[in-house]
Design an enzyme around this catalytic site. Structure first.
Site, short mmCIF file in Angstrom:
data_model
loop_
_atom_site.label_atom_id
_atom_site.label_comp_id
_atom_site.label_asym_id
_atom_site.label_seq_id
_atom_site.Cartn_x
_atom_site.Cartn_y
_atom_site.Cartn_z
CG ASP A 1 -2.42 5.27 6.13
OD1 ASP A 1 -2.46 6.32 5.45
OD2 ASP A 1 -2.77 4.17 5.67
CG HIS A 2 0.23 7.74 3.35
ND1 HIS A 2 -0.76 6.83 3.53
CD2 HIS A 2 0.91 7.32 2.25
CE1 HIS A 2 -0.69 5.90 2.58
NE2 HIS A 2 0.32 6.18 1.80
CG ASP B 1 -2.23 3.46 -1.12
OD1 ASP B 1 -1.65 4.44 -0.61
OD2 ASP B 1 -1.67 2.38 -1.34
NE ARG C 1 5.08 1.37 -5.20
CZ ARG C 1 3.83 1.81 -5.12
NH1 ARG C 1 3.55 2.82 -4.31
NH2 ARG C 1 2.88 1.26 -5.83
CB SER D 1 2.58 6.24 -5.67
OG SER D 1 1.58 7.18 -5.38
NE ARG E 1 3.08 9.37 -4.75
CZ ARG E 1 4.30 9.09 -4.27
NH1 ARG E 1 5.33 9.81 -4.62
NH2 ARG E 1 4.47 8.10 -3.42
C1 MIC Z 1 2.98 4.83 -1.89
O1 MIC Z 1 3.20 3.73 -1.40
O2 MIC Z 1 3.70 5.35 -2.75
C2 MIC Z 1 1.74 5.57 -1.45
C3 MIC Z 1 2.21 6.78 -0.73
O3 MIC Z 1 1.00 4.80 -0.55
C4 MIC Z 1 0.92 5.88 -2.68
C5 MIC Z 1 -0.17 6.83 -2.48
C6 MIC Z 1 0.29 8.24 -2.34
O4 MIC Z 1 1.22 8.66 -3.02
O5 MIC Z 1 -0.31 8.93 -1.53
C7 MIC Z 1 0.36 4.66 -3.40
O6 MIC Z 1 0.95 3.61 -3.32
O7 MIC Z 1 -0.62 4.78 -4.12
FE1 SF4 Z 2 1.83 3.27 3.12
FE2 SF4 Z 2 2.13 3.11 0.48
FE3 SF4 Z 2 4.05 2.28 2.13
FE4 SF4 Z 2 1.83 0.92 1.95
S1 SF4 Z 2 3.30 1.24 0.34
S2 SF4 Z 2 2.89 1.46 3.84
S3 SF4 Z 2 0.31 2.53 1.69
S4 SF4 Z 2 3.33 4.38 1.88
#
Ligand code: MIC
Ligand code: SF4
Length: 645
Positions: A64-65, A119, A379, A533, A535
């Protein structure tokens, strides 16, 4: 005293330890989820463990990313993920099927079970009574292998909801109010358990918005009871058999209590550049808006999209403002297409995006320079949208729709009567985009395109740890600051050598070169370091550049665990004033680091440049100390497996 719901589920899943706030416990994990941006590493790590098949009740891999496919990288990753899922017994949600948290809530969540996801927004399924926790990919790999998940038992905060949301006020406003009161580190080491008479009127999608964005409080997770709303939601998903009633005992005790009166709650908005910079919409009304985005795992449910579609019906988006709409899942997409709401969006001038994270992670739809973007996301860190000086405001779908119509931030209550419609008796139930793993795994070849590079592994801890301070940063540094995402960098998630060039790029473009020049070293930071995140690239890529440890005033939970998992020392100033007495490029030395790590408590650091010493706290459990000594969790697991019984 009675038990809270959280303790009931933890007790059922406890493998070791005590349910005492702060004590290390281990819990059994029923389900796991990964998404593509963290999943490739997670499956490489799982593969390195040499376990033939996942040992959970259910594991799902989502894509999905990384969906833009501007080069071969994303598509390579998708094929890798599809084939490795099939081989190791993981269900594969194909690109186009939707955002992991939304799809998991709809199709797989089960009240009372545990879910670990790579995630940070995995707590979404807490909206349905699951204990669902976000973690680094390596922790998820261990859980897929049947290993328990270790954590320090969080305090349980009872959030007592009274009253009922008023028209145009949404679940999003509840969590924004929580962020306004508690701030983005206010949930560290805590689980938020929502209860009280106000819970009954909140639908599962509204609850999921609240638990989803509990991640922004730094909470371990958030959870709602499983009640009639849950039963109705599961039945409408054709999953009545998954329903289990779950509630706290009537006289349950909580470590802390928060009260929210839904009757008096107003539409709220998080202003730039942190999700806790929350004000009432009425305080920022009238600010010109260049872009509105509806979507993300926080607000892309059928309910959210119907709310926006009904608000826009028969009208068009303000000429100064663009509108992007992302249905959270294929289910939502199909349903708004069948009932005509999609036509209302198109007629209103919306730009319809595929079911994916999209603009939330800077994959397209970057706002104009200095532009104001109102998003239903979670965010708004600086630069995350793809435009370094954009001003991102986080709001409910109601506020976002009102703002799109007026071209300025608008309190939705100004729109008059709120549109009404019923949640469906039956959602579209079509799982044909979720692939079942192969029954003949030996015949599956895992496809690895040139974007998939082998996993770097750290060395065991040396006798003396030394190096320069490579960077000094302030408070609330997010993992987006440490390891940015977006259309340029995100496709490199399976390629650590390449992605490591971008570490701290937006904070200090010279960071990677300096790290190489000095042969690694340390980073110094303020409070809530590593928020956001999950990550693990924010630990793994700096490790690749030679980072040895981080010294800060305080850490966010997931990032701290990720540092330990990759053998990097998470140190906290014993005296926060020492933060002021250290500068970039100071030369630090930690003698006898091995013994200090074993003892797990205070460490003396020698600042050779300043000719002084200072103390830092490590506060690691014996298990975490052993992981650090081994140079990370993978080394530790291998050594533990090889050790004679
Ligand atoms: C995000 O919202 O920052 C992400 C991308 O979903 C991350 C995961 C990632 O960095 O792949 C998260 O929230 O954990
Ligand atoms: Fe995707 Fe992270 Fe955004 Fe949720 S917060 S939509 S998991 S990138």
């Amino acid at each position: 005293m009675g038990k809270c719901l959280t303790h009931k589920v933890f007790e059922e899943h406890k493998v070791s330890g005590e349910l005492k706030a702060g004590a290390e416990i281990a819990i059994r994990i029923d389900q796991t989820l990964t998404q593509d941006a963290t999943g490739t590493m997670s499956y490489l790590q799982f593969e390195a463990m040499g376990i033939p098949r996942v040992r959970t009740k259910l594991s799902v891999s989502y894509v999905d990313h990384n969906m833009l496919q501007t080069g071969f990288e994303n598509a390579d990753d998708h094929l890798f993920l599809q084939t490795i899922a099939s081989k190791y017994g993981v269900y594969f949600s194909r690109p186009g099927n939707g955002i992991c948290h939304q799809v998991h809530l709809e199709r797989f969540s089960v009240p009372g079970q545990t879910l670990l996801g790579s995630d940070s927004h995995t707590p979404t399924c807490g909206g349905l009574g699951m204990i669902s926790i976000g973690a680094g990919g390596l922790d998820v790999a261990v859980a897929m292998g049947g290993g328990p998940f270790y954590l320090n038992m969080p305090k349980v905060v009872g959030v007592h909801l009274r009253g009922k949301l008023q028209p145009w006020v949404a679940g999003k406003d509840i969590i924004l109010e929580m962020l306004r009161r508690l701030k983005c580190s206010g949930g560290t080491g805590k689980i938020f358990e929502y209860h009280g008479e106000g819970v009954a009127s909140l639908t599962v999608p509204e609850r999921a918005t609240v638990t989803n964005m509990g991640a922004e409080l730094g909470a371990t997770t958030s959870v709602f009871p499983s009640d009639d709303q849950t039963r109705r939601f599961l039945a409408a998903q054709g999953r009545a058999q998954d329903f289990v009633a779950l509630a706290p005992d009537p006289n349950a005790s909580y470590d802390e209590v928060v009260e929210i009166d839904l009757n008096t709650l107003e539409p709220m908005v998080a202003c730039p550049h942190n999700p806790d910079n929350v004000k009432k919409v009425s305080e920022v009304e009238g600010l010109r808006v260049h872009q509105v985005c509806i979507g993300s795992c926080t607000n892309s449910s059928y309910k959210d999209l119907m709310t926006v579609a009904s608000t826009l019906k028969g009208k068009t988006v303000h000429p100064n403002c663009t509108l992007a709409v992302t249905p959270g899942s294929r289910q939502v997409f199909q349903m708004i297409s069948q009932n005509g709401a999609l036509t209302d969006f198109i007629a209103a001038g919306a730009r319809i995006l595929e079911s994916a994270c999209g603009p939330c992670i800077g994959m397209g739809q970057a706002p104009p320079s200095g532009g104001v973007s109102v998003r239903t996301f979670n965010r708004n860190f600086e630069g995350r949208s793809g435009t370094p000086n954009a001003q991102v405001y986080l709001a409910s779908p109601e506020t976002a729709a009102a703002s799109a119509l007026h071209g300025v931030i608008t309190d939705p209550r100004k729109l008059g009567r709120a549109p009404t419609w019923d949640l469906p008796e039956k959602y579209v139930q079509d799982d044909s985009m979720v692939l079942t793993p192969s029954a003949q795994p030996e015949q599956i070849e895992v496809l690895r395109g040139p974007n998939i590079k082998p996993l770097p592994i750290n060395q065991p801890l040396p006798a003396v740890l030394g190096g320069r301070v490579l960077l000094k940063v302030g408070d609330d540094i997010s993992t987006d600051h440490i390891m940015p995402a977006g259309a340029k960098v995100l496709p490199l998630r399976s390629n650590i050598p390449a992605i490591s060039q971008f570490v701290f790029e937006r904070v200090d473009p010279e960071f990677a070169n300096r790290a190489k020049k000095f042969g690694g070293g340390f980073v110094v930071g303020g409070s809530n370091y590593g928020q956001g995140s999950s990550r693990e690239h924010a630990a793994l890529a700096p490790m690749f550049l030679g980072l040895k440890g981080v010294i800060v005033k305080s850490f966010a939970r997931i990032h701290r665990s990720n540092l330990i998992n990759f053998g990097l020392l998470p140190m906290v100033f014993a005296d926060p004033a020492d933060y002021e007495r250290i500068d970039r490029e100071d030369l630090l030395e930690i003698p006898e680091v091995g013994a200090a790590v074993k003892a797990g408590k205070e460490i003396t650091v020698r600042n050779q440049t300043k000719d002084r010493t200072f103390s830092v706290k490590l506060n690691v459990t014996p298990r975490e100390g052993a992981i650090l000594a081994a140079g990370g969790l993978l080394n530790y697991t291998r050594t533990a497996a090889a050790a004679p019984n």
